[in-house]
Write an enzyme that holds these catalytic residues in place. Structure first.
Site, mmCIF file in Angstrom:
data_model
loop_
_atom_site.group_PDB
_atom_site.id
_atom_site.type_symbol
_atom_site.label_atom_id
_atom_site.label_comp_id
_atom_site.label_asym_id
_atom_site.label_seq_id
_atom_site.Cartn_x
_atom_site.Cartn_y
_atom_site.Cartn_z
ATOM 1 N N HIS A 209 -14.325 0.912 0.234
ATOM 2 C CA HIS A 209 -13.386 0.292 0.183
ATOM 3 C C HIS A 209 -12.894 1.001 1.066
ATOM 4 C CE1 HIS A 209 -14.790 -2.565 -3.476
ATOM 5 N NE2 HIS A 209 -15.852 -2.500 -2.443
ATOM 6 N N TYR B 294 0.766 -1.059 0.105
ATOM 7 C CA TYR B 294 0.400 0.008 -0.051
ATOM 8 C C TYR B 294 0.785 1.625 0.014
ATOM 9 C CZ TYR B 294 -4.002 -2.970 0.361
ATOM 10 O OH TYR B 294 -5.041 -3.578 -0.100
#
Ligand code: APR
Length: 234
Positions: A106, A55
């Protein structure tokens, strides 16, 4: 006179022209990274450093990306309609293009949260643009390891109810850049009022299952939004 309610459901294809990779196109993210390892709670507990770095890399890519013409035209719709953007994307490109009412189903890449209780709002923090990384040892306010504010596979989708409430009131529904493969997001189309027209912008064919009265605009987000504007705004 009250403006019509227009709801947009966007997916990874919305950001493709900003250089952000989609998930299921050839060369997509899931071709290069096993979902189980980088986008599930189990993957995070098994190898947190791998997940944090996955990420961190996507956040760095996002910092260098810009909203594309499609994002800007979605924002421009607000001049003509009461717009809600429901996005499956975790990037902030809709907001950076000027959309003011965005629901992230999300999660959000530029935010971090508690790994003990991801929904604990007191622990949700915005990561600084100059250093958008989370490292092992970075702690949330509750003392737990900080984790990406992302809804991983198998986790609850807390914003889904809010998205349903908006979809149920949509006079017009616009689907842009999603393969409609992932639930519950893809199931939103089942909450649409029967009489509301649906427009779907995607360069490929998308199976919209139960939805009828769909106008397909078989183009990319930017060109597709230009065509949609010409259809919606006389
Ligand atoms: N403009 C518009 N659409 C495009 C473009 C473009 N330039 N390029 C590709 N697309 C379309 C593809 O044809 C495809 O239908 O975007 C869609 C991308 O589909 P996916 O890669 O499956 O992305 P998405 O539907 O957003 O995935 C949903 O899956 O992995 C999870 O959480 C992740 O939010 C994601 C969810």
């Amino acid at each position: 006179m009250k403006m019509k309610k227009l709801v947009v459901l966007s997916g990874a294809g919305m950001s493709a022209e900003s250089g952000i990779s989609t998930f299921r196109d050839s060369g997509g993210l899931w071709e290069n990274y096993p979902v189980e390892q980088v986008a599930t709670p189990e993957g995070f507990y098994r190898n947190p450093a791998l997940v944090l770095n996955f990420y961190n890399a996507r956040r760095k890519e996002l910092i260098g990306a810009k909203p594309n013409e499609g994002h800007k035209l979605v924002a421009e719709l607000e001049k003509h309609f009461d717009v809600t953007v429901i996005t499956q994307n975790v990037d902030n490109l809709h907001e950076r293009a000027g959309s003011t009412n965005v629901i992230h189903l999300h999660g959000e890449l530029m935010k971090a949260c508690s790994s003990r209780n991801p929904d604990d709002r007191k622990c949700i923090v915005e990561l600084p643009e100059h250093n958008p990384v989370i490292k092992i040892g970075d702690k949330a306010k509750d003392g737990s390891q900080l984790r990406p504010f992302i809804v991983w596979f198998g986790e609850a989708v807390p914003m889904f109810d809010a998205a349903v409430k908006e979809t149920e009131k949509a006079d017009i529904f616009v689907i842009i850049g999603t393969s409609l493969n992932v639930y519950p997001a893809a199931g939103l189309v089942n909450y649409l009022p029967q009489e509301s027209p649906v427009y779907l912008i995607d360069p490929k064919d998308v199976d919209v299952k139960s939805v009828h009265n769909v106008t397909f605009i078989k183009k990319g987000a930017s060109e597709g939004m230009k065509e949609l504007m010409s259809l919606l705004i006389k």
